[in-house]
Design a protein around this motif. Sequence first.
Motif, PDB file in Angstrom:
ATOM      1  N   CYS A 150     -40.766   9.028   8.329  1.00 53.96           N
ATOM      2  CA  CYS A 150     -41.021   7.633   8.069  1.00 53.96           C
ATOM      3  C   CYS A 150     -41.135   6.884   9.263  1.00 53.96           C
ATOM      4  O   CYS A 150     -41.797   6.445   9.958  1.00 53.96           O
ATOM      5  CB  CYS A 150     -39.646   7.477   7.840  1.00 53.96           C
ATOM      6  SG  CYS A 150     -38.385   8.124   6.843  1.00 53.96           S
ATOM      7  N   VAL A 151     -41.461   5.808   8.328  1.00 51.27           N
ATOM      8  CA  VAL A 151     -42.537   4.715   8.423  1.00 51.27           C
ATOM      9  C   VAL A 151     -42.208   3.250   7.777  1.00 51.27           C
ATOM     10  O   VAL A 151     -41.559   3.232   6.969  1.00 51.27           O
ATOM     11  CB  VAL A 151     -44.300   4.502   8.201  1.00 51.27           C
ATOM     12  CG1 VAL A 151     -44.747   6.105   9.015  1.00 51.27           C
ATOM     13  CG2 VAL A 151     -44.282   4.336   6.669  1.00 51.27           C
ATOM     14  N   LEU A 152     -42.538   2.015   8.832  1.00 51.82           N
ATOM     15  CA  LEU A 152     -42.383   1.384   8.436  1.00 51.82           C
ATOM     16  C   LEU A 152     -43.696  -0.352   7.699  1.00 51.82           C
ATOM     17  O   LEU A 152     -44.715   0.886   8.893  1.00 51.82           O
ATOM     18  CB  LEU A 152     -41.358  -0.319   9.667  1.00 51.82           C
ATOM     19  CG  LEU A 152     -40.106   1.066   9.804  1.00 51.82           C
ATOM     20  CD1 LEU A 152     -39.852  -0.563  10.863  1.00 51.82           C
ATOM     21  CD2 LEU A 152     -39.288   0.475   9.408  1.00 51.82           C
ATOM     22  N   ARG A 153     -43.642  -0.249   7.043  1.00 49.36           N
ATOM     23  CA  ARG A 153     -44.889  -0.824   5.841  1.00 49.36           C
ATOM     24  C   ARG A 153     -44.991  -2.035   5.937  1.00 49.36           C
ATOM     25  O   ARG A 153     -43.880  -2.783   4.964  1.00 49.36           O
ATOM     26  CB  ARG A 153     -45.705   0.468   4.433  1.00 49.36           C
ATOM     27  CG  ARG A 153     -45.732   1.024   5.139  1.00 49.36           C
ATOM     28  CD  ARG A 153     -45.918   2.009   3.557  1.00 49.36           C
ATOM     29  NE  ARG A 153     -45.655   3.101   3.464  1.00 49.36           N
ATOM     30  CZ  ARG A 153     -46.519   4.370   4.220  1.00 49.36           C
ATOM     31  NH1 ARG A 153     -48.285   3.547   4.619  1.00 49.36           N
ATOM     32  NH2 ARG A 153     -46.895   5.652   4.086  1.00 49.36           N
ATOM     33  N   HIS A 154     -45.653  -2.869   6.472  1.00 50.90           N
ATOM     34  CA  HIS A 154     -46.383  -4.040   6.281  1.00 50.90           C
ATOM     35  C   HIS A 154     -46.444  -5.267   4.807  1.00 50.90           C
ATOM     36  O   HIS A 154     -47.455  -3.748   4.648  1.00 50.90           O
ATOM     37  CB  HIS A 154     -46.152  -5.155   7.456  1.00 50.90           C
ATOM     38  CG  HIS A 154     -46.270  -6.981   7.159  1.00 50.90           C
ATOM     39  ND1 HIS A 154     -47.643  -7.045   6.830  1.00 50.90           N
ATOM     40  CD2 HIS A 154     -45.403  -7.335   7.927  1.00 50.90           C
ATOM     41  CE1 HIS A 154     -47.129  -8.392   6.770  1.00 50.90           C
ATOM     42  NE2 HIS A 154     -45.544  -8.787   7.275  1.00 50.90           N
ATOM     43  N   ALA A 155     -46.902  -5.717   4.182  1.00 49.10           N
ATOM     44  CA  ALA A 155     -46.688  -5.891   3.042  1.00 49.10           C
ATOM     45  C   ALA A 155     -48.635  -6.816   3.833  1.00 49.10           C
ATOM     46  O   ALA A 155     -49.308  -6.028   2.730  1.00 49.10           O
ATOM     47  CB  ALA A 155     -46.012  -7.552   2.846  1.00 49.10           C
ATOM     48  N   GLU A 156     -49.091  -6.514   4.146  1.00 47.42           N
ATOM     49  CA  GLU A 156     -50.342  -7.002   4.850  1.00 47.42           C
ATOM     50  C   GLU A 156     -51.096  -5.821   5.058  1.00 47.42           C
ATOM     51  O   GLU A 156     -52.290  -5.662   5.660  1.00 47.42           O
ATOM     52  CB  GLU A 156     -50.446  -8.176   5.609  1.00 47.42           C
ATOM     53  CG  GLU A 156     -49.643  -9.048   5.652  1.00 47.42           C
ATOM     54  CD  GLU A 156     -50.195 -10.214   6.778  1.00 47.42           C
ATOM     55  OE1 GLU A 156     -51.304 -10.054   7.534  1.00 47.42           O
ATOM     56  OE2 GLU A 156     -49.836 -11.467   6.261  1.00 47.42           O
ATOM     57  N   GLY A 157     -50.499  -4.521   4.938  1.00 51.03           N
ATOM     58  CA  GLY A 157     -50.858  -3.007   5.201  1.00 51.03           C
ATOM     59  C   GLY A 157     -50.707  -2.683   6.340  1.00 51.03           C
ATOM     60  O   GLY A 157     -51.095  -1.300   6.856  1.00 51.03           O
ATOM     61  N   GLU A 158     -50.429  -2.608   7.385  1.00 50.70           N
ATOM     62  CA  GLU A 158     -49.280  -2.432   8.690  1.00 50.70           C
ATOM     63  C   GLU A 158     -48.558  -1.583   8.999  1.00 50.70           C
ATOM     64  O   GLU A 158     -47.845  -1.945   7.896  1.00 50.70           O
ATOM     65  CB  GLU A 158     -49.758  -3.631   9.573  1.00 50.70           C
ATOM     66  CG  GLU A 158     -49.717  -3.111  11.666  1.00 50.70           C
ATOM     67  CD  GLU A 158     -49.728  -4.176  12.245  1.00 50.70           C
ATOM     68  OE1 GLU A 158     -49.879  -4.039  13.814  1.00 50.70           O
ATOM     69  OE2 GLU A 158     -50.452  -5.362  12.449  1.00 50.70           O
ATOM     70  N   VAL A 159     -49.146  -0.560   9.224  1.00 54.87           N
ATOM     71  CA  VAL A 159     -47.615   0.495   9.364  1.00 54.87           C
ATOM     72  C   VAL A 159     -47.018   0.908  10.449  1.00 54.87           C
ATOM     73  O   VAL A 159     -47.995   0.578  11.573  1.00 54.87           O
ATOM     74  CB  VAL A 159     -48.187   1.778   8.652  1.00 54.87           C
ATOM     75  CG1 VAL A 159     -47.326   2.988   8.714  1.00 54.87           C
ATOM     76  CG2 VAL A 159     -48.444   1.565   7.353  1.00 54.87           C
ATOM     77  N   PHE A 160     -46.286   1.050  11.299  1.00 52.91           N
ATOM     78  CA  PHE A 160     -45.204   1.544  12.431  1.00 52.91           C
ATOM     79  C   PHE A 160     -44.662   3.106  11.947  1.00 52.91           C
ATOM     80  O   PHE A 160     -43.795   2.655  11.003  1.00 52.91           O
ATOM     81  CB  PHE A 160     -44.569   0.577  12.607  1.00 52.91           C
ATOM     82  CG  PHE A 160     -45.197  -1.366  12.329  1.00 52.91           C
ATOM     83  CD1 PHE A 160     -45.280  -1.867  13.293  1.00 52.91           C
ATOM     84  CD2 PHE A 160     -44.685  -1.953  10.953  1.00 52.91           C
ATOM     85  CE1 PHE A 160     -46.423  -3.221  13.507  1.00 52.91           C
ATOM     86  CE2 PHE A 160     -45.651  -3.501  10.918  1.00 52.91           C
ATOM     87  CZ  PHE A 160     -45.870  -3.866  13.038  1.00 52.91           C
ATOM     88  N   GLU A 171     -41.136  -2.458   4.161  1.00 60.44           N
ATOM     89  CA  GLU A 171     -40.463  -2.159   3.566  1.00 60.44           C
ATOM     90  C   GLU A 171     -40.080  -0.202   4.419  1.00 60.44           C
ATOM     91  O   GLU A 171     -41.266   0.174   5.129  1.00 60.44           O
ATOM     92  CB  GLU A 171     -41.228  -1.380   2.449  1.00 60.44           C
ATOM     93  CG  GLU A 171     -40.953  -0.239   1.857  1.00 60.44           C
ATOM     94  CD  GLU A 171     -41.524  -0.173   0.445  1.00 60.44           C
ATOM     95  OE1 GLU A 171     -41.771   1.022  -0.296  1.00 60.44           O
ATOM     96  OE2 GLU A 171     -42.227  -0.768   0.077  1.00 60.44           O
ATOM     97  N   PHE A 172     -39.233  -0.057   4.469  1.00 58.96           N
ATOM     98  CA  PHE A 172     -38.937   1.993   4.880  1.00 58.96           C
ATOM     99  C   PHE A 172     -39.449   2.814   3.572  1.00 58.96           C
ATOM    100  O   PHE A 172     -38.823   2.661   3.003  1.00 58.96           O
ATOM    101  CB  PHE A 172     -37.107   1.247   5.593  1.00 58.96           C
ATOM    102  CG  PHE A 172     -36.895   3.172   6.219  1.00 58.96           C
ATOM    103  CD1 PHE A 172     -36.952   3.136   7.375  1.00 58.96           C
ATOM    104  CD2 PHE A 172     -36.264   4.241   5.398  1.00 58.96           C
ATOM    105  CE1 PHE A 172     -36.773   4.447   8.230  1.00 58.96           C
ATOM    106  CE2 PHE A 172     -36.319   5.179   5.808  1.00 58.96           C
ATOM    107  CZ  PHE A 172     -36.410   5.478   7.031  1.00 58.96           C
ATOM    108  N   SER A 173     -39.860   3.541   4.305  1.00 57.87           N
ATOM    109  CA  SER A 173     -40.420   4.405   3.842  1.00 57.87           C
ATOM    110  C   SER A 173     -40.995   5.329   4.241  1.00 57.87           C
ATOM    111  O   SER A 173     -41.266   6.272   5.835  1.00 57.87           O
ATOM    112  CB  SER A 173     -42.109   3.967   2.173  1.00 57.87           C
ATOM    113  OG  SER A 173     -42.542   3.636   3.623  1.00 57.87           O
ATOM    114  N   ALA A 174     -40.836   6.566   3.150  1.00 59.19           N
ATOM    115  CA  ALA A 174     -41.486   8.012   4.193  1.00 59.19           C
ATOM    116  C   ALA A 174     -43.027   8.175   4.570  1.00 59.19           C
ATOM    117  O   ALA A 174     -43.481   7.824   3.974  1.00 59.19           O
ATOM    118  CB  ALA A 174     -40.728   9.904   3.094  1.00 59.19           C
ATOM    119  N   ALA A 175     -43.560   8.887   5.904  1.00 61.52           N
ATOM    120  CA  ALA A 175     -44.902   9.453   5.652  1.00 61.52           C
ATOM    121  C   ALA A 175     -45.734   9.305   5.132  1.00 61.52           C
ATOM    122  O   ALA A 175     -45.296  11.085   4.305  1.00 61.52           O
ATOM    123  CB  ALA A 175     -44.576   9.527   7.481  1.00 61.52           C
TER     124      ALA A 175
END
Length: 279
Positions: free
Chosen positions: A175-185, A275-279
């Motif tokens: 799973c990843v955290l996605r920021h609106a500006e495109g950065e992924v954690f 946004e919390f989403s699947a990788a």
Amino acid sequence: MSQAADAFIDIPSGKTVFAEGDAGQTMYIIESGSIDLLVEARGKEAIASFGPGEFFGELSLLDDQPRFATAIARKPTRLLKIERDGFSGLLQENVEIAVRLLRCLAQRHQQCEMRLASALIESGAKKRKPVPAGAPIEATQQSPAKAAPTAAEPSKTTIEPQAPLAAKPRSRATCVLRHAEGEVFPLDAALNEFLVGRPDPASGINPEVNLSTVDPTRSLSRRHAKLIRQGQLFFVREETSTVNGTFLNNVRIKTGEDVPVKPGDKLRFGAVEIEFSAA
């Protein structure tokens, strides 16, 4: 507030006040002289220097962590000791000292964050090395060289079977955290807990999910929240030190409670929307 004479100590030039790794329950205010803080990993280079009217060693009064640096007098120095037992009483009797302490701590943390941000930017620039003009592009698939036919062996036209494409390595993140500006954690599949916040070199806090790059207003607490994995499920929990709140789908969650979170959910840590989403 008057201080007893034995609360003052005189430190000769070059003498160590305390060493990195020592346990401590004392902070010091500099009456005269100069103190340098050194960290073993940085060698003899001072990470900070303090003069008359400034203080150091205050973190030992706020937590039970060992000293993170060595303090050395660079000239004959006179210090006022403040022990942990008398610290709360001192703040109650003199609110001005408490306000000054908080302001100074805020300035130091801001300076640490600015240095950390500069280091991250510099590190990213080094990784993005430009490709020289005209440089050959290496083929991802190469067939082994075939020997030229000899006179005794007639040439044969054969069709080499194409090697299968190498399988793309699978990400360790489920799973990843996605920021609106495109950065992924990404959330490393090998971990079950992820501290969300911003780094604090002074206290050694280094969160698994460092959102400081998308938090220009510094709305995040250093230990803001935790994401917790239990099997295939994830939960979010706000830490007790959080100031600006944690929100799930625009609803603020209660501190200390584990709230389930699923792909597609919107999380907000302070002013940072993710946004919390699947990788």
